[in-house]
Design a protein around this motif. Structure first.
Motif, mmCIF file in Angstrom:
data_model
loop_
_atom_site.group_PDB
_atom_site.id
_atom_site.type_symbol
_atom_site.label_atom_id
_atom_site.label_comp_id
_atom_site.label_asym_id
_atom_site.label_seq_id
_atom_site.Cartn_x
_atom_site.Cartn_y
_atom_site.Cartn_z
ATOM 1 N N GLU A 182 30.585 54.359 -84.549
ATOM 2 C CA GLU A 182 31.103 53.006 -84.301
ATOM 3 C C GLU A 182 30.852 52.609 -82.854
ATOM 4 O OE1 GLU A 182 35.325 50.476 -84.572
ATOM 5 O OE2 GLU A 182 35.255 52.618 -85.067
ATOM 6 N N ARG A 201 43.920 53.009 -85.752
ATOM 7 C CA ARG A 201 42.868 52.850 -86.752
ATOM 8 C C ARG A 201 42.013 54.102 -86.924
ATOM 9 N NH1 ARG A 201 37.763 51.015 -86.000
ATOM 10 N NH2 ARG A 201 38.256 50.393 -83.869
ATOM 11 N N ARG A 202 41.614 54.717 -85.832
ATOM 12 C CA ARG A 202 40.696 55.848 -85.925
ATOM 13 C C ARG A 202 41.375 57.211 -85.838
ATOM 14 N NH1 ARG A 202 35.048 54.871 -85.908
ATOM 15 N NH2 ARG A 202 35.049 57.108 -86.344
ATOM 16 N N LEU A 262 42.994 51.088 -81.524
ATOM 17 C CA LEU A 262 42.029 52.152 -81.800
ATOM 18 C C LEU A 262 42.748 53.444 -82.158
ATOM 19 C CD1 LEU A 262 39.090 53.143 -81.813
ATOM 20 C CD2 LEU A 262 39.349 53.682 -79.383
ATOM 21 N N LEU A 321 42.918 55.189 -74.609
ATOM 22 C CA LEU A 321 42.703 54.459 -75.854
ATOM 23 C C LEU A 321 43.630 53.255 -75.950
ATOM 24 C CD1 LEU A 321 42.563 57.475 -78.357
ATOM 25 C CD2 LEU A 321 40.696 56.492 -77.009
ATOM 26 N N GLN A 357 38.950 48.187 -76.412
ATOM 27 C CA GLN A 357 39.438 49.241 -77.294
ATOM 28 C C GLN A 357 39.602 50.569 -76.566
ATOM 29 O OE1 GLN A 357 37.850 48.962 -81.470
ATOM 30 N NE2 GLN A 357 36.311 47.692 -80.470
ATOM 31 N N LEU A 410 32.149 50.557 -79.752
ATOM 32 C CA LEU A 410 33.443 50.082 -79.267
ATOM 33 C C LEU A 410 33.258 49.297 -77.980
ATOM 34 C CD1 LEU A 410 35.479 53.399 -79.744
ATOM 35 C CD2 LEU A 410 35.379 51.445 -81.306
#
Length: 883
Positions: free
Chosen positions: A201, A247-248, A244, A240, A288, A203
């Motif tokens: 991904e 979500r991750r 983020l 972070l 993010q 970011l």
């Protein structure tokens, strides 16, 4: 409708009640029996049967006895003495007023519904827009002592950059020399490829000074923020964002100390920031993650490369003026020390709130004024309705006064009705505001700061209550005070309609100007074809692809596979697509031309592209040729320039074969030969005129990499997004692909703020027009009803239907004409405040003024025509007999 009052008085006669008590009982019971009668008739009973059923309730003792007990508890047992003031039970009176007001409103559903909807539309629109204004303009920023925070820019106004991003070396000198600030921190946008944790991904994030979070007064949710030791080259730590982390990493607190692979390098997580923490900046980027800025020595020495954003905190007691003066002094000192880079470069200190609000403030204030006008029109409509009802209720008022009711008692009753209307309107208005805000969010540009905090909160509820109580109260009182008919009431109603038309005219002109301006913007030629163009970001890892040879090999293979896909007409490698990036510019030196003095060298925007880019984008080549795959590191260095660049450096000459180099003609950079001239492209801003531009082939650049793909398709571009992404992953499964979009959408987003203002003002203007037309219709209908006898006499004396129609419509047009003249004068003055929101037209554009006048006149004629048509159907005999 039977008259039940006679029957009720007959039953009460033997009780010898006081006139006041008897009148209240008669009024209450008659309304109750009328409702029962109407219910029976609507249920299919005959009129006589319905009357008998209603009277049967009166014959029973329960109804009459219950009403007597209620009045007995509330009314004093002392005899009524003329001129004496009776003691009252305030709570009982209020309850009675509310019950009576509810019955009156229920008995007139058409009036109640129209009044409540009119108020709800005005209040709801005001509440929705206030919630946006409150979040963006009024609410303080979520930082410690936000009034002390400022952003500091370089002032290069002579080059067209009044707020320019500072260079690293200039920032470090500011940081050392400035005494007006407790601290100063730098930021720069950077994208990161996250791999090794699920699907790769891309970011968005930033490199930031280690002291930034401390400067803002924002602690970590858990873990820590950066410390001075982190701000050194080679330190790989990361913080972070809350989103983020959720979500991750599934909101796992054990993420602290975990190693992440970003751009092919290992970073250690040291902290997670709280929800909704958004750092200020030029583009209001939604970060993010953050890493230390940690300037390498070469980067720290750069003065000609401008890419930083700088935020500072003023010392307590230091004014903005003092801070600005100090930055000018420091800038003058640096200009003396480094004339090649800093000549005529000043410093600009901007309050942080002003910076994050940006240019949306004028638009929001215009919209807030517009909804205020809508509310005025809604109030005027309700006042008109109340005036008409007051005229109808003259007989009721006279009877109640004759039976002993005081004026204060009547005013209180009418105000109770008005307050109930306001409360119903406010309640429905909040519901409309809630759903309207959900629709509004789809038009709010993503670049507007604090947009995610927009909601209906306690501040909006207080605002709604104030609007309902303050803005409406005086208008609603008119229905209670002006309980008159005749010429005075007619004049009041006519003046209200004139005011509605005038305000509607101003709003329609404003909306027309914005719509006209928006279409001018949408019809601008950006310098390329926007249709059937798929775009995406492909940022290569500096670790995995450290040199141009490996980058070229990757893109060559990707291009081969993408161009073979069905539905692909052409594809090319690009760097920083138009309208997606504001940076990348440099000064240049031209062979056989003297360099301008320091501070007068114009900047030229540059882009790194691949062969076929101009064809894929639809950028016309005016002279020369495009890049080819043979223009590589082993061939001579070449460049393609824009028409504006050619006209500036070689006016009246053929630039093909001329040479230029980055920096100045004496710099150590290699000369580049001009091989082509292309049309100007609006790279950074769709509205501003194109600036000078030049293009390099990415195959000949060591330090600048291409980072995007553009694909021209024969089908819907988004239908190929998955196939193109899979083609990239087939070359490198860990390569991130982000920001997949169409160029149509990118161009549309470039005018998102203008579209936001246009849509909302257009909606409010249409709402105002609707309310004004309802007002015109109501006044004309009431006028026709009041003049029924006059119209009957005229027709009995030989007046034709056409004459009556013309007379009635003419009356409406007189009101509209007066309102338009008043509105025209106001529009010429008020639309000047919109000058900064317009593009391609003036605030007094004659086409808009004439067009809106025609529209308003047509609506007014239609609103007047319907009552006029009804007037032509008056039967003279029936009208005269009714009088």
């Amino acid at each position: 409708m039977p008259d039940f009052k006679v029957e009720i008085r007959a039953r009460l006669a033997e009780l010898q009640l006081s006139p006041v008590r008897e009148a209240e009982i008669v009024e209450e019971l008659s309304q109750h029996l009328e409702q029962e009668y109407e219910r029976a008739v609507s249920g299919g009973a005959s009129e006589e049967l319905a009357r008998q059923q209603a009277l049967e309730q009166l014959n029973g003792s329960d109804l009459l006895g219950r009403e007597l007990k209620r009045v007995e508890r509330r009314v004093s047992q002392k005899p009524v003495v003329a001129g004496a003031q009776l003691k009252t039970n305030l709570l009982g009176d209020l309850t009675q007023d509310i019950r009576y007001a509810l019955r009156v409103l229920a008995k007139n559903p058409a009036f109640t519904i129209i009044a409540v909807i009119a108020l709800a539309l005005g209040i709801g629109a005001n509440s929705a827009i206030f919630s946006v204004v409150d979040a963006v303009l009024l609410r303080p920023l979520p930082f410690k002592h936000p009034e002390q925070l400022v952003m500091v820019w370089e002032n290069a106004a002579h080059l067209g950059f009044p707020r320019n991003t500072p260079s690293p070396a200039n920032f470090l000198d500011w940081q050392k020399q400035a005494q007006s600030f407790t601290g100063m921190a730098a930021m720069v946008e950077r994208s990161f490829n996250l791999t090794g944790v699920g699907e790769p991904e891309r970011l968005d994030g930033r490199r930031v000074s280690a002291n930034l979070f401390e400067l803002l007064g924002v602690p970590a949710l858990f873990g820590r923020t950066f410390v001075p030791d982190d701000d050194k080259p080679g330190t790989h730590v990361v913080i972070l964002s809350y989103s983020l982390w959720q979500r991750r990493f599934g909101s796992d607190r054990a993420v602290i100390g975990r190693a992440l692979t970003l751009n092919g390098e290992s970073y250690t997580v040291v902290g997670v920031m709280p929800r909704l923490v958004q750092l200020p900046g030029y583009e209001n980027v939604s970060d993010q993650l953050w890493v230390p800025i940690a300037f390498p020595s070469e980067e720290a020495a750069q003065r000609g490369n401008h890419f930083l954003e700088v935020i500072a905190r003023m010392k307590p007691g230091v004014t903005l003026k003092h801070g600005q003066a100090e930055m000018e002094t420091i800038s003058a000192r640096l200009a003396q020390q480094y004339p090649d880079y800093n000549t005529r470069i000043g410093g600009v200190v901007v309050p942080l709130h002003e910076q994050v609000v940006g240019d949306i403030k004028p638009a929001l204030l215009v919209l807030l004024g517009a909804v205020g006008f809508v509310l005025l029109i809604a109030c005027a409509n309700v006042a008109n309705l109340l005036l008409a009802r007051a005229a109808v209720r003259q007989k009721e008022i006279a009877v109640r006064l004759a039976l002993g009711a005081s004026q204060s008692r009547l005013i209180r009753q009418f105000l109770t009705e008005s307050v109930l209307l306001a409360m119903f309107g406010a309640g429905l208005g909040l519901v409309l505001a809630f759903f309207g805000l959900r629709a509004l969010r789809t038009f709010i540009p993503a670049s507007i700061s604090q947009a995610e905090t927009i909601n209906i909160d306690a501040r909006v509820l207080i605002f709604t209550a104030l609007v309902a109580a303050v803005n409406l109260n005086d208008t609603l009182k008119e229905g209670g005070r002006d309980s008159v008919g005749g010429s005075k009431g007619n004049r009041a109603r006519s003046l209200l309609v004139i005011g509605e038309v005038a305000v509607s005219f101003v709003l329609l002109i404003g909306a027309g100007l914005l719509i006209n301006s928006f279409f001018h913007l949408r019809n601008l030629n950006p310098g390329f074809r926007v249709d059937h163009l798929l775009t995406m970001k492909v940022d290569l890892s500096e670790v995995k692809y450290p040199d141009r040879e490996r980058r070229a090999a990757f893109f060559d293979e990707v291009m081969r596979r993408v161009r073979e896909l069905p539905g692909v007409r052409s594809a090319a490698v690009a760097g920083n697509l138009p309208l997606t990036y504001d940076g990348d510019s440099m000064t240049i030196g031209v062979e056989e031309v003297l360099d301008p003095p320091p501070g007068q060298r114009p900047d030229v925007i540059f882009r790194a592209i691949g062969s076929g880019y101009f064809n894929t984008m639809g950028i016309s080549i005016v002279r020369g040729r495009d890049f080819t795959d043979q223009d590589n590191a082993d061939s001579k260095d070449v460049v393609v320039i824009s028409e504006k660049t050619a006209q500036h450096f070689w006016p009246g000459q053929d630039p093909i074969g001329k040479r230029l180099k980055p920096g100045s003609s004496t710099s150590k950079s290699e000369w580049r030969e001009v091989i082509g001239v292309v049309k100007d492209v609006r790279q950074n801003d769709l509205i501003a005129p194109p600036k000078m531009q030049m293009y390099f082939t990415y195959r000949q650049l060591k330090d600048i990499a291409a980072n995007a793909l553009v694909v021209r398709t024969t089908v819907d571009p988004m239908s190929l997004a998955g196939s193109v992404r899979n083609a990239i992953w087939s070359v490198d499964k860990d390569q991130t692909v982000a920001d997949i979009d169409t160029m149509d959408h990118i161009v549309a987003e470039a005018v998102a703020r203008q579209r936001f203002s246009m849509v909302l003002l257009g909606v409010f203007a249409a709402l105002a027009l609707l309310l004004a037309s309802v007002g015109i219709y109501g006044v004309m209908s009431y006028s026709v009803a009041q003049r029924t006898r006059e119209i009957g006499i005229r027709m009995a004396l030989g007046a034709r239907r056409a004459d009556v129609l013309q007379m009635t419509v003419r009356q409406g047009l007189k009101l509209v004409g007066a309102g338009m003249i008043l509105g025209l004068s106001a529009a010429f003055l008020l639309t000047r405040v919109m000058a900064t929101l317009l593009y391609g037209i003036s605030a007094t554009d004659p086409t808009t003024f004439i067009g809106i006048s025609v529209v308003l006149l047509a609506v007014a004629i239609l609103a007047s025509y319907v009552p006029a048509l009804r007037a032509t159907k008056v039967d003279p005999i029936t009208a005269l007999r009714a009088q």
